[in-house]
Design an enzyme around this catalytic site. Sequence first.
Site, PDB file in Angstrom:
ATOM      1  CB  CYS A   1      -0.561  -7.098  10.471  1.00  0.00           C
ATOM      2  SG  CYS A   1      -1.822  -6.663  11.674  1.00  0.00           S
TER       3      CYS A   1
ATOM      4  CG  ASP B   1     -10.999   3.636  38.009  1.00  0.00           C
ATOM      5  OD1 ASP B   1     -11.222   4.601  38.763  1.00  0.00           O
ATOM      6  OD2 ASP B   1     -11.752   3.311  37.073  1.00  0.00           O
TER       7      ASP B   1
ATOM      8  CG  ASP C   1     -14.714  10.144  40.086  1.00  0.00           C
ATOM      9  OD1 ASP C   1     -14.341   8.969  40.303  1.00  0.00           O
ATOM     10  OD2 ASP C   1     -14.801  10.621  38.940  1.00  0.00           O
TER      11      ASP C   1
ATOM     12  CB  CYS D   1       2.093  -4.722  14.125  1.00  0.00           C
ATOM     13  SG  CYS D   1       0.761  -5.934  14.213  1.00  0.00           S
TER      14      CYS D   1
HETATM   15 ZN   LIG Z   1      -1.014  -5.073  13.016  1.00  0.00          ZN
END
Ligand SMILES: [Zn+2]
Length: 492
Positions: free
Chosen positions: A284, A93, A128, A281
């Site tokens: 978790c 950026d 921009d 995941c």
């Molecule tokens: Zn998770």
Amino acid sequence: MRDHFEVRNGDAAGRIGRLSVPRAGVTVETPALMPVVNPNIRTISPSRIESAFGAEILITNSYIVHSTDDLRERALETGLHDLLGFDGAIVTDSGSFQLAEYGDIDVTTREILEFQREIGADVGTPVDVPTPPDVSRERAERELATTERALSDAESVDTGEMLVNAPVQGSTYPDLRETAGRSAYATDLDVFPVGAVVPLMNSYRYAEMIDVVAGSKRGLGRDAPVHLFGAGHPMMFALAVAAGCDLFDSAAYAIYARDDRYLTVRGTEHLEDLEYLPCSCAVCTKHSPDDLRERPDEERERRLAEHNLHVSFAEIRRVKQAIRSGNLLELVESRARSHPAMLDGYRALLDHAEQLEREDPASKGSFFYLSGESAQRPEVHRHHERVTRLDPDGTVLLTEGGIPSGDTYDAAWRVVPPFGPFPRALSETYPLTGEVPARTDRHAQEAAASGVARVVEANPETSFVLAHDDWPASALSRVPNRVETELVHDGR
Ligand SMILES: [Zn+2]
């Protein structure tokens, strides 16, 4: 024709694409998520983002690198890939965000693009002007003219193999976004970020976000890779992809983790409110909410950021699979049920059904009617278009039931809400093979009645009888007066 972006499978205006990034020597499959890496704060290291999450592309801010002496020297000496420790494609950026926040920055488009090229960026960005929502039209036009000058300056810079972004601005004026899209597309620049939508997303204005994207897409060609700049919440990926966005960047995974916010595809939770972690995941499954709450700040932030990235990448994969399976709109529809503002976003998307219809493939897996909104899907519009091309003669029965015995009609067509009428021979074609609920609703009947009206208007010489299953007045009022109507009977 932009030969660095190849569109493959599509669904609604969503598509699986391949973005070739020559300088990095990689091809990125889109839709893709680009994690934002702040060169000063590494919540998760870029090498881990690559190895553990499979990121092929990330985004960092060259203005921060440029204005921090130590970073600038190291980037110029060893290159950005080495500085960050990332082998995939790196988008930089320009500092436009800082310009919008603080009103002034001390680099020009030429300087920052040359700097980006020197430090080895793979996709660079000019300076921009990200015009916020709701400003006066005069300001939006004036700032858009400045952005267009930046794009023209960018075209004159020798950027070598580096791809260059051509941001599309125009605030909340869809027609200005369309103009901006058209002039960005006319440049020889490569990737098209739809800019300054973060304030819309932060205030849950998803319907206006969709109008802004739809406006930009009308100006851009189909082969333009589109980046929804600043969009990092997994809740809206499916919606934005269905509107035609290909690239997303997530700063959210890290920013949200910093104040104990836990991303889900249905919205954001606060760690202090969670009794359970509704995710599979690695973070978790290894931790309970209590366990996470007790961790030292830095570790808790890192683990939450990892979860946030996991859930974001998983949603991108789910969106891609939905495109391949032809059920992206079913996914959008289920995400739309997570928040009323998301439902507004979905309804706004369906307002652009004709625009979507031009890109939507003619045949997909199957069509599931899941709510009143399904009646507005592009497949229904396309069926209405298609059926008006047929020209039945004599007297035609359009019926939701069977063919009556002692049938004196020249033809008997089926009527299935939300599609409306069609010859029986088309019954096994998409989308008429779709699954619709036995307990239909007013929206489906109204859409079917519009289909009847289209067929009747297209065949002024033909007589029609409609046998319907007790349609409400709101549907029957759409049926032309010259159609004789009757109720289908039990045992049909
Ligand atoms: Zn998770």
